[in-house]
Design an enzyme around this catalytic site. Structure first.
Site, PDB file in Angstrom:
ATOM      1  CE  LYS A  10      74.185 -81.134  37.705  1.00  0.00           C
ATOM      2  NZ  LYS A  10      75.197 -81.670  36.637  1.00  0.00           N
TER       3      LYS A  10
ATOM      4  CD  GLU B  84      70.304 -77.646  45.535  1.00  0.00           C
ATOM      5  OE1 GLU B  84      69.375 -77.142  45.334  1.00  0.00           O
ATOM      6  OE2 GLU B  84      71.501 -77.250  45.042  1.00  0.00           O
TER       7      GLU B  84
ATOM      8  CG  HIS C   2      63.295 -81.603  34.714  1.00  0.00           C
ATOM      9  ND1 HIS C   2      63.320 -80.487  35.694  1.00  0.00           N
ATOM     10  CD2 HIS C   2      62.562 -82.571  35.456  1.00  0.00           C
ATOM     11  CE1 HIS C   2      62.679 -80.741  36.905  1.00  0.00           C
ATOM     12  NE2 HIS C   2      62.406 -82.026  36.768  1.00  0.00           N
TER      13      HIS C   2
ATOM     14  NE  ARG D  13      73.408 -77.791  26.362  1.00  0.00           N
ATOM     15  CZ  ARG D  13      72.827 -77.939  27.652  1.00  0.00           C
ATOM     16  NH1 ARG D  13      73.689 -78.595  28.424  1.00  0.00           N
ATOM     17  NH2 ARG D  13      71.690 -77.810  27.969  1.00  0.00           N
TER      18      ARG D  13
HETATM   19  C1  MV4 Z   1      65.387 -76.995  42.722  1.00  0.00           C
HETATM   20  C2  MV4 Z   1      64.150 -76.562  42.668  1.00  0.00           C
HETATM   21  C3  MV4 Z   1      63.710 -76.167  43.972  1.00  0.00           C
HETATM   22  N1  MV4 Z   1      64.744 -76.126  44.846  1.00  0.00           N
HETATM   23  N2  MV4 Z   1      66.355 -77.133  43.639  1.00  0.00           N
HETATM   24  C4  MV4 Z   1      65.134 -79.375  38.495  1.00  0.00           C
HETATM   25  C5  MV4 Z   1      66.199 -79.899  37.643  1.00  0.00           C
HETATM   26  C6  MV4 Z   1      67.318 -79.357  37.888  1.00  0.00           C
HETATM   27  N3  MV4 Z   1      68.263 -78.537  36.907  1.00  0.00           N
HETATM   28  C7  MV4 Z   1      66.973 -78.221  39.269  1.00  0.00           C
HETATM   29  N4  MV4 Z   1      65.586 -78.422  39.518  1.00  0.00           N
HETATM   30  C8  MV4 Z   1      65.044 -77.956  40.592  1.00  0.00           C
HETATM   31  N5  MV4 Z   1      65.769 -77.759  41.321  1.00  0.00           N
HETATM   32  C9  MV4 Z   1      65.684 -76.769  44.754  1.00  0.00           C
HETATM   33  N6  MV4 Z   1      66.620 -76.317  45.725  1.00  0.00           N
HETATM   34  C10 MV4 Z   1      63.458 -76.677  41.702  1.00  0.00           C
HETATM   35  C11 MV4 Z   1      63.743 -77.418  40.571  1.00  0.00           C
HETATM   36  C12 MV4 Z   1      62.918 -77.382  39.336  1.00  0.00           C
HETATM   37  C13 MV4 Z   1      63.342 -76.783  38.277  1.00  0.00           C
HETATM   38  C14 MV4 Z   1      64.248 -76.033  37.866  1.00  0.00           C
HETATM   39  C15 MV4 Z   1      64.538 -75.287  36.859  1.00  0.00           C
HETATM   40  C16 MV4 Z   1      63.574 -75.379  35.626  1.00  0.00           C
HETATM   41  C17 MV4 Z   1      62.443 -76.382  35.808  1.00  0.00           C
HETATM   42  C18 MV4 Z   1      62.184 -76.946  36.955  1.00  0.00           C
HETATM   43  C19 MV4 Z   1      60.888 -77.739  37.260  1.00  0.00           C
HETATM   44  C20 MV4 Z   1      60.803 -78.370  38.477  1.00  0.00           C
HETATM   45  C21 MV4 Z   1      61.889 -78.259  39.529  1.00  0.00           C
END
Ligand code: MV4
Length: 535
Positions: free
Chosen positions: A116, A200, A235, A291
Site C-alpha cells: 500500500k 492516514e 468490507h 484482477r
Molecule cells: C479508510 C477510511 C477512512 N479514511 N481510510 C477499509 C478497507 C480498506 N480498503 C480501506 N478502508 C477504509 N479506509 C481512511 N483514511 C474508511 C475505510 C472504510 C471503508 C472503505 C471502503 C469501503 C468500505 C469501508 C468501510 C469502512 C471503512
C-alpha cells in the site's frame, strides 16, 4: 495465441469465464475439488480435471497441481478469475515459467502495486491524489503518536500488506494510539506476514468508488467509468452500481484520466480496478486490484463491453479495439450479490441444499450464478451463490427492475440475503443515492425488520451415498471412472454409438475418449460425464 484456457476457479466466475471462451471459439478446461464434483462449472466445461481434496489449499490454491493439469489438458493459458490465486504473483510467475499465458498483469506489476505504501507513492508520482498520510512505513508507536498530532485526530492506522479492512484501526485520541498500533501490528503480522503499518487521516463518511481499467500489450490503456460500491458490510460488498449517483461527467473525465496515468505508469496489462475514497467532492486513491472483480458486470451493462472477453483478447496479443473517446455510458446498472448468509445472524454463512430454484429473467435482467436446483452448498468456499444485475435507462428504472427481479427470484432451502436487498432497495436514503460506506451500520432497522429465516433444508441421505469406481482400459491405457451411486446403480446399457450422440456432446473434444471408454465397460452415463474422469 492459444486455443485452450484452463479456468483456475469455481462457481459463477468460472462459468462467466468459460462463456467468454466459448464465444471466442476457445476450449475451456475446468478444474474442481472433491467438494465440487457436481458443481455447474464442471458440467459446463469442455473438459474437467480433479485437482485434489475439498480444502482450497489442496485444490484451487494448489499452484503445482493446477499447472500440471494445464499441461495434461493441453491448455496454453490460465484464467485465475477472482480470489484464490488471482492476485498471487508467485502463481503468475509459475505460469510463465511453465510457458503458459497468465490472463492478467505481469507478476512485476502485481508486486509493484500490492504494497500500500508503494502504491501510494506510485500514485503521487503521477499526480493521482491519495489520502493525506505517511509515505513510508511507521517506525514505532512514538512516531505514530507524533504524526497523528500533526494530522489531527481521527487518524487511520493501516497495514502496508493490507486488504479487506484487516489491520485497519481508527484512532480518535492520543490515548488510543498505543493499543491501536500494537493490535494493528499483531493482526498485520498474522494476516499478511508483514507487520509494517502506515497512517492516514481518517475520513468519517466516504463513498467507495472504483474505476475500471484495461491495458493491452501495446501500451494502450483506457478507463471504463466508475462503480459505486459503498454498500458494504465488514468490507464485503453487497450492492454495486454504475455509474455512481454522485460523479459528474467532469469528475468522471478527471477520475478516468488519473486512473489511466496510474495504470500506464505501472505497465498495467489486462483488467484492473483502482479503488478510491470519495468525500466532499474529493477523490483519494487507495489501491489497485489486479484482477477482474466480482462487480464487473455493472460496467459491462452500461458500457456495452464484455470485460472478460477483453481480458482474453488482450492475452492473445490483440490491441484494444476502442479508444477512450469511443467509450460512452448508457443508462444505469445495479448488482446485488446473492449470498447464502443470514443477515439476522450477523451475515453468518448459511449451508443447505437449494430446493426450489428459478432465476429471474426479462429485459435488462442478468443473472451470473454458480448454482442450480438441488445444489448442496459446500462449506469450504465463500458464501456468494451468484449475482443479480439489473439495467435501466435511468437509475430509477434500474432500481425498479431490480426490485421486480428480486421478487421473481425463487431460491428455497437456503437462507440468502435476498430479503435484505429488498429492504435496501426500498429505503429512501438508498433510493436518493445518499450512501456511504457507513450505510449498513447507520440503518440497523434494515436487518432488525427482517423475519427470522426458516431452518435450512437437510441433506437427503441419498446424496451422501458413496460413489463407485470402475477401472477401464481404452487403447491399452487404463482410466479410472468414478460414478456417483445414484448413476452407477442404474448402469445397464451400452452408450449410444458416437455418431448418435447429442450435438452438444459431439462438439466437445473431451467427449469421444470418454464415450469409447464407457462403451467398453457397459456403463451408461446419464448426462454429461466428463467430470468423472481423472487421467
Ligand atoms: C479508510 C477510511 C477512512 N479514511 N481510510 C477499509 C478497507 C480498506 N480498503 C480501506 N478502508 C477504509 N479506509 C481512511 N483514511 C474508511 C475505510 C472504510 C471503508 C472503505 C471502503 C469501503 C468500505 C469501508 C468501510 C469502512 C471503512
Amino acid at each position: 495465441m492459444f486455443n485452450t484456457v484452463l479456468v483456475a476457479n469455481r462457481g459463477e466466475i468460472a462459468l462467466r469465464v468459460m462463456r467468454a471462451c466459448r464465444e471466442l471459439g476457445l476450449r475451456a478446461v475446468a478444474v474442481y475439488s472433491e467438494a465440487d464434483r457436481d458443481a455447474p462449472h464442471v458440467k459446463y466445461a469442455d473438459a474437467a480435471y480433479l485437482l485434489g481434496g475439498a480444502a482450497p489449499a489442496e485444490s484451487y490454491l494448489n499452484i503445482e497441481r493446477i499447472i500440471e493439469v494445464a499441461q495434461q489438458a493441453g491448455a496454453e493459458a490460465i484464467h485465475p478469475g477472482y480470489g484464490f490465486l488471482s492476485e498471487n504473483s508467485d502463481f503468475a510467475r509459475a505460469v510463465r515459467a511453465a510457458n503458459l499465458i497468465f490472463v492478467g498483469p505481469t507478476p512485476e506489476t502485481m508486486d509493484a502495486v500490492s504494497g500500500k505504501v508503494a502504491a501510494r507513492n506510485a500514485a503521487r508520482a503521477v499526480d493521482v491524489p491519495v489520502v493525506p498520510g505517511t509515505l513510508e512505513p511507521l517506525k514505532d508507536v512514538n512516531e505514530a503518536y507524533h504524526i497523528a498530532e500533526s494530522f489531527r485526530y481521527p487518524v487511520a492506522i493501516k497495514a502496508v500488506g493490507g486488504g479487506g479492512g484487516r489491520g485497519l484501526r481508527v484512532v480518535r485520541s492520543p490515548d488510543e494510539i498505543k493499543t491501536a498500533f500494537e493490535s494493528a501490528r499483531r493482526e498485520a503480522e498474522l494476516s499478511f506476514k508483514n507487520s509494517e503499518l502506515y497512517m492516514e487521516k481518517y475520513l468519517a463518511n466516504p463513498r467507495h468508488i472504483e474505476v475500471q481499467v484495461l491495458g493491452d500489450l501495446h501500451g494502450n490503456v483506457v478507463a471504463i467509468g466508475e462503480r459505486d460500491c459503498s454498500i458494504q458490510r465488514r468490507h464485503q460488498k453487497l450492492i454495486e452500481e454504475c455509474p455512481s449517483p454522485v460523479v459528474t461527467p467532469e469528475q468522471r473525465i478527471e477520475l478516468q484520466a488519473a486512473a489511466v496515468r496510474f495504470a500506464k505508469s505501472v505497465g498495467y496489462i489486462g483488467a484492473g480496478t483502482l479503488e478510491f475514497l470519495y468525500e466532499n467532492e474529493y477523490f483519494y486513491f487507495l489501491e489497485l486490484n489486479s484482477r477482474i472483480q466480482v462487480e464487473h458486470p455493472v460496467t459491462e451493462m452500461v458500457y456495452g463491453i464484455d470485460l472478460v472477453k477483453m481480458q482474453l483478447r488482450i492475452a492473445q496479443g490483440e490491441p484494444l479495439p476502442f479508444t477512450q473517446e469511443d467509450l460512452t455510458p448508457r443508462g444505469h446498472a445495479i448488482e446485488c450479490r446473492i449470498n447464502a448468509e443470514d443477515p439476522t445472524a450477523g451475515f453468518r454463512p448459511a449451508l443447505g441444499t437449494i430446493t426450489e430454484y428459478q432465476e429471474p429473467a426479462g429485459f435488462g435482467v442478468r443473472v451470473d450464478s454458480g448454482v442450480r436446483p438441488n445444489y448442496t452448498i459446500p462449506q469450504f468456499y465463500d458464501s456468494m451463490l451468484g449475482k443479480l444485475i439489473a439495467w435501466g435507462n435511468t437509475r430509477t428504472e434500474a432500481l425498479a427492475r431490480m426490485r421486480r427481479a428480486l421478487d421473481d427470484y425463487v431460491l428455497e432451502g437456503v437462507t440468502t440475503v435476498i430479503p435484505f436487498h429488498k429492504a435496501v432497495l426500498n429505503h429512501p436514503t438508498f433510493i436518493a443515492g445518499d450512501i456511504s460506506v457507513n450505510f449498513i451500520p447507520n440503518y440497523p432497522e434494515l436487518i432488525e425488520q427482517l423475519p427470522t429465516p426458516p431452518a435450512p433444508t437437510l441433506l437427503a441421505e441419498d446424496d451422501e451415498a458413496p460413489a463407485r469406481t470402475f477401472t477401464v482400459e481404452v487403447n491399452g491405457r487404463q482410466f479410472t471412472v468414478r460414478l456417483p451411486r445414484r448413476i452407477a446403480s442404474r448402469c445397464r446399457t451400452v452408450l449410444r454409438p458416437p455418431e448418435r450422440q447429442p450435438a452438444s456432446h459431439a462438439a466437445r473434444p473431451a467427449q469421444p475418449n470418454l464415450a469409447a471408454m464407457l462403451m467398453g465397460s457397459s456403463v451408461r452415463c446419464r448426462g454429461c460425464c466428463a467430470r468423472y474422469v481423472r487421467r
